[in-house]
Enzyme design. Sequence first.
Site, PDB file in Angstrom:
ATOM      1  N   SER A 221       0.815  -1.215   0.000  1.00 46.59           N
ATOM      2  CA  SER A 221       0.000   0.000   0.000  1.00 46.59           C
ATOM      3  C   SER A 221       0.851   1.269   0.000  1.00 46.59           C
ATOM      4  CB  SER A 221      -0.937   0.015   1.216  1.00 46.59           C
ATOM      5  OG  SER A 221      -0.205   0.014   2.433  1.00 46.59           O
TER       6      SER A 221
ATOM      7  N   CYS B 215      -6.026  -6.067  16.135  1.00 42.47           N
ATOM      8  CA  CYS B 215      -5.154  -4.895  16.101  1.00 42.47           C
ATOM      9  C   CYS B 215      -6.020  -3.657  15.906  1.00 42.47           C
ATOM     10  CB  CYS B 215      -4.137  -5.023  14.969  1.00 42.47           C
ATOM     11  SG  CYS B 215      -3.115  -3.561  14.735  1.00 42.47           S
TER      12      CYS B 215
ATOM     13  N   VAL C 164      -9.736   0.613   8.131  1.00 39.66           N
ATOM     14  CA  VAL C 164     -10.937  -0.095   7.695  1.00 39.66           C
ATOM     15  C   VAL C 164     -10.902  -0.398   6.195  1.00 39.66           C
ATOM     16  CG1 VAL C 164     -13.387   0.325   7.230  1.00 39.66           C
ATOM     17  CG2 VAL C 164     -12.496   0.597   9.540  1.00 39.66           C
TER      18      VAL C 164
ATOM     19  N   HIS D  18      -8.619  -3.505   5.692  1.00 39.07           N
ATOM     20  CA  HIS D  18      -9.003  -4.624   6.545  1.00 39.07           C
ATOM     21  C   HIS D  18     -10.302  -5.267   6.071  1.00 39.07           C
ATOM     22  CE1 HIS D  18      -9.208  -7.113  10.078  1.00 39.07           C
ATOM     23  NE2 HIS D  18     -10.336  -6.545  10.496  1.00 39.07           N
TER      24      HIS D  18
ATOM     25  N   TYR E   6      -3.540 -11.596   5.299  1.00 39.76           N
ATOM     26  CA  TYR E   6      -2.158 -11.902   5.681  1.00 39.76           C
ATOM     27  C   TYR E   6      -1.320 -12.035   4.413  1.00 39.76           C
ATOM     28  CZ  TYR E   6      -3.874 -13.046  10.388  1.00 39.76           C
ATOM     29  OH  TYR E   6      -4.435 -12.993  11.636  1.00 39.76           O
TER      30      TYR E   6
END
Length: 526
Positions: A115, A171, A176, A179, A472
């Site tokens: 990212s 975490c 957001v 995720h 992951y």
Amino acid sequence: MEKLLVISLLLILNSVATSQPVTDPVAFLRCLERQPTDPASPNSAVAYIPTNSSFTTVLRSRIPNLRFDKPTTPKPLAIVAAATWTHIQAALGCARELSLQVRIRSGGHDFEGLSYTSTVPFFVLDMFSFRNIDVNVTDRTAWVDAGVTTGELYYRIAEKSNVLGFPAGLCTTLGVGGHFSGGGYGTMMRKYGLSVDNVVGSGIVDSNGNIFTDRVSMGEDSFWAIRGGGAASFGVVLGYKIRLVPVPEKVTVFTVRRTVGEGAVDLIMKWQSFAHSTDRNLFVRLTLTLVNGTKAGEKMVLASFIGMYLGPSDKTLNVMNRDFPELNLKKTDCTEMRWIESVVFWAGYPISTPISVLLNRTVTTKAFHKRKSDYVKRPISRTGLGLIFKKLVEVENVRMYFNPYGGRMGEIPSSRTPFPHRAGNLYKIEYLVSWLEAGDDVEKNQLARAREMYEFMSPYVSKNPREAFFNYRDLDIGSSVNSTYEEGKVYGVKYFKDNFERLVDIKTLIDSENFWKNEQGVPVRR
């Protein structure tokens, strides 16, 4: 006719000129200034280039993994800290005009740094200023912007209600935007599924700057794809509308630790049959870590059973004594608290830490990390566990986290969202290697440990494909150099299984030019 030829030639020359990336940061700023802008918030005012005194601070503030915060790490041409839709549209216009790749960052927790890094000229579109949260207790829904952290979301929900929550990550500095778009799991997934199973709407910007503010305007295919398929392959997610879930006024948490000498192997054998089949209000995570043994220089494996029950301690003990009596859980092991306080507990803070810690938006303690993942469909034998324990001592520094499935996770069809790991999975394994010492040789050594443990585990985990969890992200399982379908399929079927082909079809339909690409993006079908 002559004028038409001249115009055509100029268009061709312009096309050729812009087919090569422009790497001058000043040219990027000038491009932003040429785009439509909001006078109250000019495009160039939210852009940082390397000569800007704040550039390094802004870039590094959301790089939690020191593997990608080194002098040799490729740096972006610029960072656009977008605060409005117009800023996003301007940035995308310049990506096209200057032939630059776009890397979208909300929290910066991409485990391979995709990212905010790239091997080709690029800029970072930072969504961290998109942080609106609108909680509607009456409808039990909330709108949450892409730049909001999970901790902020949990905190704002708790401000409005003590009996509503949301199933998402442990975490609390996760963004957001990334995720949720990768699936999003947490301690309530056995009760309510993943984050994406509770997403009911979204907004997205496509590569041409068109803005779609709901699932109707974007279309059901796009809405399906960005709930677990990685939104960065399809556009810029503005935020998500989520369905809040009921939580009791009190939940119960506990931690019980055992070594091999204290019966850890027997307990893990039972955990493998218990954790996925027990009451879905109960989530018991297993972790394996190394600790000092009884002799000097000796290391041994410590098994930790960390649990939460959505209810009071007496019910917790009833369920545990019925389904897992071997653990011998006692009332003194249990702590009752509000659900929002359990979020703080799961984030690793001491019990009684004020919930205001959830408003911390960035990682304060950084380290070097490598993560990998696996899925287990059949219990590992006692012999296998013994060998795994021995291997953990041998490779050192590899921690293993076992997260149980079952419950609601086994009821949702594997094609409901791009996330396919549903019925048939007993648990997911996360491998984590962390270290503090810098240096290429140190990193090579630590990465080798993670890969060695991962290879050792191959007989015990899923096969054909060896499945992996997209949140992951792991470039070891495949990466795209030329953005071909063949390259993408190598890792795509591991993350998405049969859903990979539908993702490719949607990608080909809405982004046939493959504007949104990265080393593990969804490819187009050529």
